[in-house]
Design a protein around this motif. Structure first.
Motif, mmCIF file in Angstrom:
data_model
loop_
_atom_site.group_PDB
_atom_site.id
_atom_site.type_symbol
_atom_site.label_atom_id
_atom_site.label_comp_id
_atom_site.label_asym_id
_atom_site.label_seq_id
_atom_site.Cartn_x
_atom_site.Cartn_y
_atom_site.Cartn_z
ATOM 1 N N GLU A 136 23.189 0.439 -54.126
ATOM 2 C CA GLU A 136 23.506 1.743 -53.527
ATOM 3 C C GLU A 136 24.681 1.622 -52.556
ATOM 4 O O GLU A 136 25.589 2.458 -52.548
ATOM 5 N N ARG B 157 27.885 1.016 -54.558
ATOM 6 C CA ARG B 157 28.263 2.226 -55.306
ATOM 7 C C ARG B 157 28.941 3.255 -54.394
ATOM 8 O O ARG B 157 29.889 3.916 -54.765
ATOM 9 N N GLU B 158 28.445 3.345 -53.154
ATOM 10 C CA GLU B 158 29.014 4.349 -52.254
ATOM 11 C C GLU B 158 30.430 3.990 -51.782
ATOM 12 O O GLU B 158 31.267 4.875 -51.589
#
Ligand SMILES: NC(=O)c1ccc[n+]([C@@H]2O[C@H](COP(=O)([O-])OP(=O)(O)OC[C@H]3O[C@@H](n4cnc5c(N)ncnc54)[C@H](O)[C@@H]3O)[C@@H](O)[C@H]2O)c1
Length: 495
Positions: A73, A76-77
């Protein structure tokens, strides 16, 4: 004085507000640490570089090279926003005002200090690279775990090779020590909320300015009270010391586990009773087959070597004993398996559950499972291994003795990689739990019943992590051995 490479100001050549970070080494530490910095500091450009193109390609793909809960996560950000992964080491060095050196420092396998000293050639190569390509002043941060006074060698290399910037001013390098205390498996949690951030610097105006600039980066999400600034040498030594103290607790409880098995005491009860004492506390008192991982053994051996080099033989012997106790724990467990299976496991099928050195990581460095499987191979057993995250390639690589001709072929004949707990245990005579994965801990009675049904009888289970419900498993029919929980011995006087 003119701004350096985008940093808004500087003190005698030291960037004071960091705008661009380069991290050399995209491994278990560099990758997660600098990804979290990118997440928490959107105004800073973070470039993580590595000489290994396969690793960088994986960081740029959907399947990251490191398994850590929560890491996907974070990457990905930020990836493509202010986080970049690249093999162009030189470009990233040139652009950065602050460089983390986060390369591997394994135990030396040859030469002086073989088997104990840290191999610092990756650190030295990175330092020389920085010295040869930098065109502006920089803060260099030791993130790797290194022996005490490594910063002095880095400084000598940098100062002997430093050149002049385009405007004619001499380039200056400030070296900081900022050891990483994250634990694999909980890296993201640890990085989001660290117990402390340790920053060591020289006690000079420039040293302090550099430490403050790094502190400012962390203060984007870490409370200032958790940032502890010390001298360089204290910071370097504190990392080795912290790992040595943690490993010492594990070896201590494992030594007591052996006494428990011989007396009928229960190590979990002993650990709990001791841990209730506020002076001792309850952490790192879980008895097991032994500790693994890339850090504990390597860092303690490093401390052993350091003490010996300083002429402190007793200190060196003291810390070496922590490692010896760990080796003893693994071997004692392996011997217990063989003696329980009627003193032979030749041609018997053994199911090994878990290969990673601990749960929630795919890292197998120094994993207890490697030692156990090698022992079982020597006893000519057939081994079926199941781990939820470790790849088949990695397991095969770990079990192959380098330099032994035809060994890879022999491993393939003796070892099979299973796709589930059930698959590993089918037709086996014994199940060995090597890693505390939740999947094993939370398996239901029905699942164990199915496994028991498919195994040879008698069916043995050896719990190297103390995670299963021994009472339930005995009800199912298993003959269970758990570390530190011997048979209850009834004293004839009381019988
Ligand atoms: N793994 C942990 O849990 C942990 C925790 C705290 C500290 N540390 C310390 O952090 C350091 C790094 O550990 P790791 O587990 O991330 O190691 P790692 O082996 O996973 O990663 C190191 C990376 O550095 C790269 N590298 C080596 N030389 C290079 C060079 N000259 N230029 C560019 N890249 C280079 C390697 O290719 C590799 O990908 C070690 O000193 C270790 O002791 C590790």
């Amino acid at each position: 004085m003119a701004a350096v490479n985008g940093s808004s100001s500087n003190i005698q050549g030291v960037p004071t507000h960091v705008k661009s970070i380069c991290c050399i080494g995209a491994g278990y530490v560099g990758g997660p640490t600098c990804s979290v910095i990118a997440l928490k500091c959107p105004h800073i450009k973070v470039t993580i570089v590595d000489i290994n193109p396969v690793r960088i390609a994986a960081w740029n793909s959907d399947v990251l090279p490191v398994y850590e809960p929560g890491l996907d996560e974070v990457v990905r950000e930020c990836r493509g926003r202010n986080l970049f992964f690249s093999t162009d080491v030189d470009a990233a060095i040139k652009e950065a005002d602050l460089i983390f050196v986060s390369v591997n420092t394994p135990t030396k396998t040859s030469g002086v200090g073989k088997g104990f000293a840290a191999d610092l050639h990756y650190v030295e190569a990175s330092t020389r690279r920085i010295a040869s390509v930098a065109t502006s002043s920089k803060i260099i941060v030791e993130k790797s775990t290194v022996p005490c006074r490594t910063a002095a060698s880095m400084r000598t290399i940098l100062e002997s090779n430093s050149t002049f910037a385009a405007d004619g001013t001499q380039i200056s390098f400030q070296i900081l020590s900022n050891p990483e205390f994250l634990a694999e498996g909980t890296a993201i949690r640890d990085l989001f909320a660290p117990d402390r951030v340790l920053i060591g610097s020289l006690d000079t105006q420039q040293g302090k300015a550099a430490a403050n600039a790094l502190s400012e980066v962390y203060e984007n999400w870490v409370d200032r009270s958790k940032v502890y600034q010390t001298g360089l040498w204290s910071s370097e030594l504190s990392k080795l010391a912290a790992n040595a103290l943690l490993a010492q607790r594990i070896s201590s409880i494992n030594s007591l586990a052996a006494i428990c098995e011989a007396t009928g005491a229960n190590v979990d009860e002993v650990a709990h009773a001791c841990g209730l004492d506020g002076r001792i506390g309850n952490k790192f008192l879980k008895a097991s087959v032994g500790f693994g991982g890339s850090c504990f053994q390597k860092d303690i051996l490093n401390l052993v070597y350091l003490s010996e080099s300083l002429g402190l033989k007793e200190v060196s012997d003291y810390w070496h004993q922590v490692i010896k106790m760990n080796e003893y724990s693994k071997e004692r467990f392996a011997r217990k398996v063989v003696s329980t299976l009627f003193n032979t496991i030749t041609f018997k099928k053994i199911a090994v559950l878990g290969f990673a050195f601990k749960k929630d990581t795919g890292d197998t460095r120094e994993a207890a499972a490697i030692t156990l499987c090698k022992y079982f191979r020597q006893e000519r057993a057939f081994i079926a291994i199941y781990d939820p995250k470790v790849t088949t390639n990695q397991i095969m690589l770990d079990l192959t003795e380098p330099g032994v001709v035809d060994d890879a072929e022999a491993v393939r004949k003796q070892v099979r990689i299973a796709t589930s707990m059930q698959d590993a245990c089918d037709d086996a005579e014994a199940v060995i739990i090597c890693t505390e994965w939740d999947e094993f801990k939370n398996a239901s009675k029905q699942e164990w019943e199915a496994i028991y049904k498919a195994m040879k009888k008698p069916s043995f289970l050896f719990d190297g992590r103390g995670i299963v419900d021994t009472k339930m498993l005995r009800e199912v029919g298993f003959k269970v051995h758990a570390v530190g929980k011997g048979p209850v011995i009834v004293d004839p006087v009381w019988a």
